[in-house]
Design an enzyme around this catalytic site. Structure first.
Site, short mmCIF file in Angstrom:
data_model
loop_
_atom_site.label_atom_id
_atom_site.label_comp_id
_atom_site.label_asym_id
_atom_site.label_seq_id
_atom_site.Cartn_x
_atom_site.Cartn_y
_atom_site.Cartn_z
N GLU A 35 14.41 -118.97 38.47
CA GLU A 35 15.78 -118.69 38.86
C GLU A 35 16.27 -119.28 39.93
O GLU A 35 15.51 -119.46 41.06
CB GLU A 35 15.41 -117.00 39.06
CG GLU A 35 16.61 -116.41 39.76
CD GLU A 35 17.87 -116.33 38.93
OE1 GLU A 35 18.01 -115.78 37.86
OE2 GLU A 35 19.04 -116.80 39.67
N LYS A 36 17.39 -119.56 40.10
CA LYS A 36 18.15 -120.29 41.38
C LYS A 36 18.68 -119.46 42.45
O LYS A 36 18.61 -119.66 43.56
CB LYS A 36 19.16 -121.35 41.05
CG LYS A 36 20.26 -120.77 40.36
CD LYS A 36 21.31 -121.93 40.01
CE LYS A 36 22.58 -121.63 39.10
NZ LYS A 36 23.35 -120.47 39.30
N GLY A 40 17.23 -110.57 39.39
CA GLY A 40 17.92 -109.42 38.86
C GLY A 40 19.36 -109.84 38.20
O GLY A 40 19.94 -109.13 37.69
N GLY A 41 19.75 -110.95 38.41
CA GLY A 41 20.90 -111.63 37.95
C GLY A 41 22.32 -110.91 38.29
O GLY A 41 22.42 -110.27 39.39
N LYS A 52 28.16 -99.52 40.68
CA LYS A 52 28.09 -98.22 40.40
C LYS A 52 27.90 -97.39 41.68
O LYS A 52 28.21 -96.22 41.90
CB LYS A 52 26.61 -97.80 39.60
CG LYS A 52 27.07 -97.52 38.00
CD LYS A 52 27.52 -98.76 37.20
CE LYS A 52 29.06 -98.87 37.19
NZ LYS A 52 29.21 -100.09 36.46
N THR A 145 20.35 -117.32 30.62
CA THR A 145 21.10 -117.81 31.78
C THR A 145 22.32 -117.03 32.00
O THR A 145 23.14 -117.11 32.92
CB THR A 145 21.40 -119.12 31.81
OG1 THR A 145 21.78 -119.47 30.46
CG2 THR A 145 20.06 -120.14 31.92
N GLU A 189 36.99 -100.41 36.21
CA GLU A 189 35.97 -99.66 37.21
C GLU A 189 36.39 -99.95 38.61
O GLU A 189 36.39 -99.14 39.81
CB GLU A 189 34.63 -100.01 36.81
CG GLU A 189 34.18 -99.48 35.73
CD GLU A 189 32.77 -99.77 35.14
OE1 GLU A 189 32.28 -99.40 34.33
OE2 GLU A 189 31.94 -100.49 36.15
N HIS A 447 21.07 -73.36 27.63
CA HIS A 447 22.17 -72.88 28.29
C HIS A 447 21.97 -72.48 29.58
O HIS A 447 20.89 -71.98 29.87
CB HIS A 447 22.69 -71.81 27.33
CG HIS A 447 23.91 -71.02 27.87
ND1 HIS A 447 25.19 -71.47 27.64
CD2 HIS A 447 24.02 -69.75 28.70
CE1 HIS A 447 25.83 -70.82 28.27
NE2 HIS A 447 25.57 -69.69 28.78
P1 NAI Z 1 36.83 -107.22 29.27
O1 NAI Z 1 36.81 -108.27 28.04
O2 NAI Z 1 36.12 -105.98 29.31
O3 NAI Z 1 38.55 -107.03 29.65
C1 NAI Z 1 39.22 -108.34 29.84
C2 NAI Z 1 40.61 -107.93 29.60
O4 NAI Z 1 41.62 -108.81 30.12
C3 NAI Z 1 41.01 -107.46 28.17
O5 NAI Z 1 41.76 -106.20 27.96
C4 NAI Z 1 42.31 -108.68 28.03
O6 NAI Z 1 43.11 -108.37 26.84
C5 NAI Z 1 42.57 -108.87 29.35
N1 NAI Z 1 43.18 -110.36 29.32
C6 NAI Z 1 42.80 -111.46 29.04
N2 NAI Z 1 43.53 -112.46 29.35
C7 NAI Z 1 44.47 -112.01 30.10
C8 NAI Z 1 45.72 -112.42 30.68
N3 NAI Z 1 45.92 -113.78 30.97
N4 NAI Z 1 46.50 -111.55 31.71
C9 NAI Z 1 46.23 -110.17 31.46
N5 NAI Z 1 45.28 -109.74 30.82
C10 NAI Z 1 44.57 -110.51 30.30
O7 NAI Z 1 36.40 -108.27 30.49
P2 NAI Z 1 35.83 -107.84 32.08
O8 NAI Z 1 36.38 -106.48 32.40
O9 NAI Z 1 36.18 -109.17 32.84
O10 NAI Z 1 34.33 -107.66 31.83
C11 NAI Z 1 33.48 -108.73 31.49
C12 NAI Z 1 32.05 -108.15 30.82
O11 NAI Z 1 31.43 -107.65 31.79
C13 NAI Z 1 32.54 -107.13 29.83
O12 NAI Z 1 32.67 -107.86 28.52
C14 NAI Z 1 31.33 -106.08 29.83
O13 NAI Z 1 30.63 -106.31 28.97
C15 NAI Z 1 30.78 -106.36 31.36
N6 NAI Z 1 30.90 -105.36 31.95
C16 NAI Z 1 30.13 -104.00 31.58
C17 NAI Z 1 30.51 -103.09 32.49
C18 NAI Z 1 29.79 -101.61 31.91
O14 NAI Z 1 29.02 -101.72 31.12
N7 NAI Z 1 30.35 -100.65 32.29
C19 NAI Z 1 31.24 -103.01 33.80
C20 NAI Z 1 31.70 -104.17 34.04
C21 NAI Z 1 31.57 -105.25 33.31
#
Ligand code: NAI
Length: 468
Positions: A35-36, A40-41, A52, A145, A189, A447
């Site tokens: 890991e660089k 925990g990544g 959170k 990665t 979020e 309950h």
């Molecule tokens: P995301 O894929 O959830 O949402 C990206 C949004 O950006 C989409 O609604 C898309 O339509 C929009 N978009 C794309 N290009 C655009 C543009 N040029 N102009 C305006 N809107 C545009 O990606 P996000 O929120 O960046 O999260 C990345 C990853 O991180 C997610 O896939 C998720 O798996 C993970 N993540 C998970 C969380 C959780 O489990 N609670 C919390 C935060 C991240």
């Protein structure tokens, strides 16, 4: 075995990599994890955990300012925000959890190798760290990665004004105005965090609705709650470019149909339009490991082996849901199969959660997806009629259960509620055991608990909910 020889070398110590390393060590393998950065990544350092922590603190702030009077608790004087203390608490949580991974490595005798790894021929990994290069040898290698934020060509990250989620988790002042590009997991979020702390938040997205992968009826209810919290949305809108000026960033936007355009000014712009795999610079092409056109490593989804025997990949770098728990399950399945055990990931029961207020959680299919497979039955129950939710003053939301119309097997569960992230696991376990809605409906539920809403939704599948 020489000092640099291992049974397994894991590249990356995020939730995929560190879990793979620990499980392999438990199964008797001699393991190194390279890991660089910090252990925990993304998840522990600049993702799930710090976000959170900020969501929790910002929710307490709002509740103390607005939510306590209803409980008969009067807060005298001004409630004020100490952002430095709030960030310090978040940093301490991150530090304790990342050090915890180091402790687990020691306990399980996993060698933590600090540096940047690169494949260097069959069974070899070159590590560049502390100004020196060394070569490690192993029978097997797992690439874990992860992923990094996608940059938009005309809104390049500068770390100050146009930022990614990483910087947006560590601002030293509450911006007056914040624009988030992308109404996905991160936009919603982090938008919630900063709106609660006092920023004017505008979220732009090219789509018509936020969170297309979640139940859209519940997403609409969530969106209304978020708008009440102060978030503003502009859909079917693309961010075109950003111009940094003395008093902020000017974001030029255009509606997707081209009929409207304009400029919005903000202190900061967070680009959160998804993440891309970290597969460059690993020597994949030279080693013969195939990637798809987006850079995701191609694997056999049963064993996680890449196109090269002995080289495996798991987590965000292979695509699919970019979720820590998905990477962890893949890690365990991959390593257990190496050890001759029957590891397997049941993607159909992988939950997804948006940690807003209320939270939105789901597992399995939504109504449209399920209806394509045949007849379905749907049971719903609103938390407004749940005694515990009333006692908690957390009545917004509902449970929706989708069951097979013929067999009654549960196909999907969707929950909107302040505690949905915890509640969803009753449904995950039920689906893992292929339960029917009848099974849930006839199971004891203490309950008064929020989980009774799940029982009631299960009863509602056959239109026999008691409290609706
Ligand atoms: P995301 O894929 O959830 O949402 C990206 C949004 O950006 C989409 O609604 C898309 O339509 C929009 N978009 C794309 N290009 C655009 C543009 N040029 N102009 C305006 N809107 C545009 O990606 P996000 O929120 O960046 O999260 C990345 C990853 O991180 C997610 O896939 C998720 O798996 C993970 N993540 C998970 C969380 C959780 O489990 N609670 C919390 C935060 C991240």
């Amino acid at each position: 075995m020489s000092e640099s020889s291992y049974d397994l070398i894991v590249l990356g110590a995020g939730p995929g990599g560190y879990v793979a390393a620990i499980r392999a060590a438990q199964l008797g393998m001699r393991v190194a994890c390279v890991e660089k950065g910090n252990l925990g990544g993304t998840c522990l350092n600049v993702g799930c955990i710090p976000s959170k922590a900020l969501l929790e603190s910002s929710e307490r702030y709002v509740e103390t300012r607005q939510g306590l009077a209803r409980h008969g608790i009067r807060v005298e004087g001004k409630v004020s925000l100490d952002l430095a203390a709030l960030m310090k608490r978040k940093d301490e949580i991150v530090h304790s959890l990342t050090s915890g991974v180091g402790f687990l490595f020691e306990k399980n005798k996993v060698d933590h190798v600090i540096g940047t790894a690169r494949l260097a021929g069959a069974g070899q990994v070159q590590v560049n760290g502390n100004g020196a290069k060394r070569t490690l040898h192993a029978k097997r290698i797992i690439i874990a990665t992860g992923s990094v934020p996608i940059e938009l060509p005309n809104l390049k990250f500068d770390g100050q004004h146009v930022i990614s989620s990483t910087e947006a988790l560590a601002l030293d002042a509450v911006p007056q105005k914040l624009i988030l590009i992308g109404a996905g997991y991160i936009g919603i979020e982090l938008g919630s965090v900063w709106a609660r702390l006092g920023a004017q938040v505008l979220i732009l997205d090219v789509l018509e609705h936020p969170l297309p992968m979640m139940d859209q009826a519940l997403v609409q209810r969530l969106q209304r709650s978020l708008e009440k919290e102060g978030l503003k949305f502009r859909f079917k809108t693309a961010a075109e470019s950003a111009k940094i000026e003395k008093n902020g960033v000017k974001v030029a936007w255009k509606s997707v149909d081209g009929s409207q355009s304009g400029v919005e000014t903000a202190d900061k712009v967070v680009v959160c339009v998804g993440r891309k795999p970290v597969s460059d610079g690993l020597g994949l092409a030279e080693a013969g490991v195939k990637v798809d056109r987006r850079g995701f490593i191609e694997v056999d989804h049963a064993t996680y082996q890449t196109s090269v025997a002995g080289i495996y990949a798991i987590g965000d770098v292979i695509g699919g849901a970019m979720l820590a728990h998905k990477a962890e399950e893949e890690a365990v399945a991959c390593v257990e199969q190496m050890a001759g055990r029957g590891g397997h990931v049941n993607y159909a029961t992988c939950p997804a959660v948006i940690y807003t207020h209320p939270e939105l959680a789901q597992v399995g299919l939504d109504e449209q997806q399920a209806a394509k497979l045949g007849p379905i039955k749907v049971g719903k129950f609103n938390f407004m009629a749940n005694g515990r939710a009333k006692a908690m003053e957390q009545t917004e939301g509902m449970v929706k259960i989708i069951a097979d119309g013929k067999t009654d097997r549960i196909l999907g569960v969707h929950i909107l509620h302040a505690r949905a992230s915890e509640l969803i696991h009753e449904a995950v376990v039920a689906m893992e055991f292929q339960a029917s809605s009848e099974d849930l409906a006839r199971s004891f539920h203490a309950h008064p608990t929020l989980n009774e809403a799940i029982k009631e939704a299960a009863l509602a599948v056959e239109k026999r909910s008691i409290h609706a």
